[in-house]
Every structure is written in structure tokens, then in C-alpha cells.
Design a protein around this motif. Sequence first.
Motif, PDB file in Angstrom:
ATOM      1  N   UNK A 100      94.821   2.455 -34.656  1.00 20.74           N
ATOM      2  CA  UNK A 100      94.529   3.361 -33.541  1.00 20.74           C
ATOM      3  C   UNK A 100      93.063   3.744 -33.667  1.00 20.74           C
ATOM      4  N   UNK A 101      92.309   3.663 -32.576  1.00 20.09           N
ATOM      5  CA  UNK A 101      90.884   3.996 -32.670  1.00 20.09           C
ATOM      6  C   UNK A 101      90.435   4.873 -31.511  1.00 20.09           C
ATOM      7  N   UNK A 102      89.551   5.802 -31.860  1.00 22.34           N
ATOM      8  CA  UNK A 102      88.865   6.546 -30.810  1.00 22.34           C
ATOM      9  C   UNK A 102      87.577   5.773 -30.536  1.00 22.34           C
ATOM     10  N   UNK A 103      87.540   5.125 -29.387  1.00 19.93           N
ATOM     11  CA  UNK A 103      86.398   4.286 -29.039  1.00 19.93           C
ATOM     12  C   UNK A 103      85.316   5.154 -28.404  1.00 19.93           C
ATOM     13  N   UNK A 129      92.842  -7.586 -29.367  1.00 21.41           N
ATOM     14  CA  UNK A 129      93.059  -7.738 -30.815  1.00 21.41           C
ATOM     15  C   UNK A 129      94.190  -6.844 -31.318  1.00 21.41           C
ATOM     16  N   UNK A 130      94.857  -6.157 -30.399  1.00 23.18           N
ATOM     17  CA  UNK A 130      96.034  -5.370 -30.793  1.00 23.18           C
ATOM     18  C   UNK A 130      95.748  -3.944 -31.225  1.00 23.18           C
ATOM     19  N   UNK A 131      94.524  -3.459 -30.999  1.00 19.78           N
ATOM     20  CA  UNK A 131      94.226  -2.056 -31.324  1.00 19.78           C
ATOM     21  C   UNK A 131      94.835  -1.138 -30.265  1.00 19.78           C
ATOM     22  N   UNK A 151      94.096  -1.665 -20.388  1.00 23.71           N
ATOM     23  CA  UNK A 151      95.157  -1.533 -21.400  1.00 23.71           C
ATOM     24  C   UNK A 151      94.926  -0.460 -22.448  1.00 23.71           C
ATOM     25  N   UNK A 152      94.007   0.486 -22.178  1.00 24.61           N
ATOM     26  CA  UNK A 152      93.822   1.584 -23.135  1.00 24.61           C
ATOM     27  C   UNK A 152      95.090   2.437 -23.166  1.00 24.61           C
ATOM     28  N   UNK A 153      95.345   3.085 -24.306  1.00 18.38           N
ATOM     29  CA  UNK A 153      96.579   3.868 -24.464  1.00 18.38           C
ATOM     30  C   UNK A 153      96.434   5.267 -23.879  1.00 18.38           C
ATOM     31  N   UNK A 154      95.192   5.715 -23.706  1.00 19.47           N
ATOM     32  CA  UNK A 154      94.892   7.033 -23.120  1.00 19.47           C
ATOM     33  C   UNK A 154      93.459   6.977 -22.641  1.00 19.47           C
TER      34      UNK A 154
END
Length: 260
Positions: A100-103, A129-131, A151-154
Motif C-alpha cells: 500500500x503506498x501513499x503516492x 504492478x499490483x500496488x 485504478x487507485x484505491x482512494x
Amino acid sequence: MSTQDTPFTLAGVTFQSRLIIGTGKYPSFDIMKRCHEASGAEMVTVAVRRLDLKAQGEASLMNWIDTQRMRLLPNTALCYTAEDAVRTCRLAEELGMSKWVKLEVLGDEKTLYPDVEETLKAARILVKEGFTVLPYTTDDPISARKLADVGCAAVMPLAAPIGSGLGIRNPHNIRLIRELVKIPVIVDAGVGTASDAAIAMELGVDAVLMNTAIAGAKDPVRMAVAMRKAVEAGRDAFLAGRIPRKAYASASSPLEGLVE
Ligand SMILES: CC(=O)[C@@H](O)[C@H](O)COP(=O)(O)O
């Protein structure tokens, strides 16, 4: 009529707390740890490029984070290109931190505003890449929609520039973003005090991410408590529904049956 809340769920994981907290600028690691506890936050963000990988024991930031209770959210602070941000996320994964990353891809050092073009570029690569990608972005609804579409999760629109403490500069846009995207909306950056966090939640966003308002307060632990309560109060107020604003007064007591 009673209102029921739905759980705050991100990428299939449910959180009790709607407050996400940082690790920078604290007077000490000990105070940071006490703030994390007092805030009730269940997710904590760490700047991968600021990590001292040689530090051991008490000198290591990671030693002070309760990873049993809080999910780690590595972030790409200090990255100014998509390439740098992607490399930083891969490093976080190699270090065993999280997928999980905060981009965060920044446009310049003065404003620390997001570079949306580079953020989108990095988000596309990382999602492939599945992040699980949670991007820091502007309060522009169209950019938020594009990030959702890749496709971002939020999406994490700023309230105001990072570290400014200016509060929600554009509540109307935050509301538009909430309406436009189906994924969670997390207000990130620029919160200055508890009322800012409450206002963000009253706009209907799912959560608030903050660092400076707590770490930089005169009494950080007390501010962490205030932020926990503000996020909860703002959520309750949003669910309860505010009364409409009126231009003129309307008496609080009924006017019928007055004693003459
Ligand atoms: C911790 C972190 O990720 C910051 O870059 C974030 O955007 C928070 O900003 P504030 O420090 O303004 O709360």
C-alpha cells in the motif's frame, strides 16, 4: 430517525478510525508514539526517502511504530517525477514495508503542490504492478476522477498546501470530488486544527490524513486527542445532517399557545 454508519473500508480492509497520521516533524520519537496512541489512528504514513536505513534500535523510526495496531503506509515524499516515485514504492516493497503506498509526486519545492500529470503516470505503473495506490492530489474533481479511472484505491485531495495549516481552502471542490468518484476520498494535507478536520468530515469525505497539525502543536498529544474527537464529531454531524442555513431568525420555541 436514526442513522447508521457504514464502515470505512479501503481496498477490502475495514478501519474503525477515520484518522490517518504521519511520522514527521515530531519533537521526539517518544512523543510521536504517544500521539499515535492518543489519535486512535490505525494507519500511519512514513516517508521512505527520509528513512535512515542504518539506524538501529531506539534511533530507528520504525522501532517506534506499533505495526501490530497500525497499518504502514509508505509515502513518496520528496519525489518530483513519476520515475522517482515508482522507484521509491518498489524500494518500500523490497524493505518489506507494504504494497500500500501513499503516492506523492510534487510539482515544486515552494508550494509542494502535486504534479498531477506525473502522479497519473506513476499511478498507472504502480496499479499494474499490483500496488494499492492512494494518491495525494489537487482539489480538482477531474484529476480525482482520472486517478480513480486508472485504478487507485482512494483519492487524497489536499485541503491546503502541506504544512500550511490553512484548513479547507475549497470545500465546494472537496464536495464535488466526493460526488464524482466512487472510491474513498481522504482529505490529505493542510489541516491546521481540530475544526478543519471536523469540516472535512462534514463534507462527507471518508477520512482525513494529517501530520503537521499534530506534530507541530504546542502539546502534540492533546492535539492528537482533539483530532480523534474532531474526526468522529465531523462524521457524526455529516451522518446526522446539518440544518439548512436560513437568512433570517426562526424562534426556537413554538409560537402557538402563548400565555397572554
Ligand atoms: C505526512 C504526509 O504525508 C504529508 O506529506 C501530508 O501530506 C500531510 O500534510 P500536513 O503536514 O499538512 O498535514
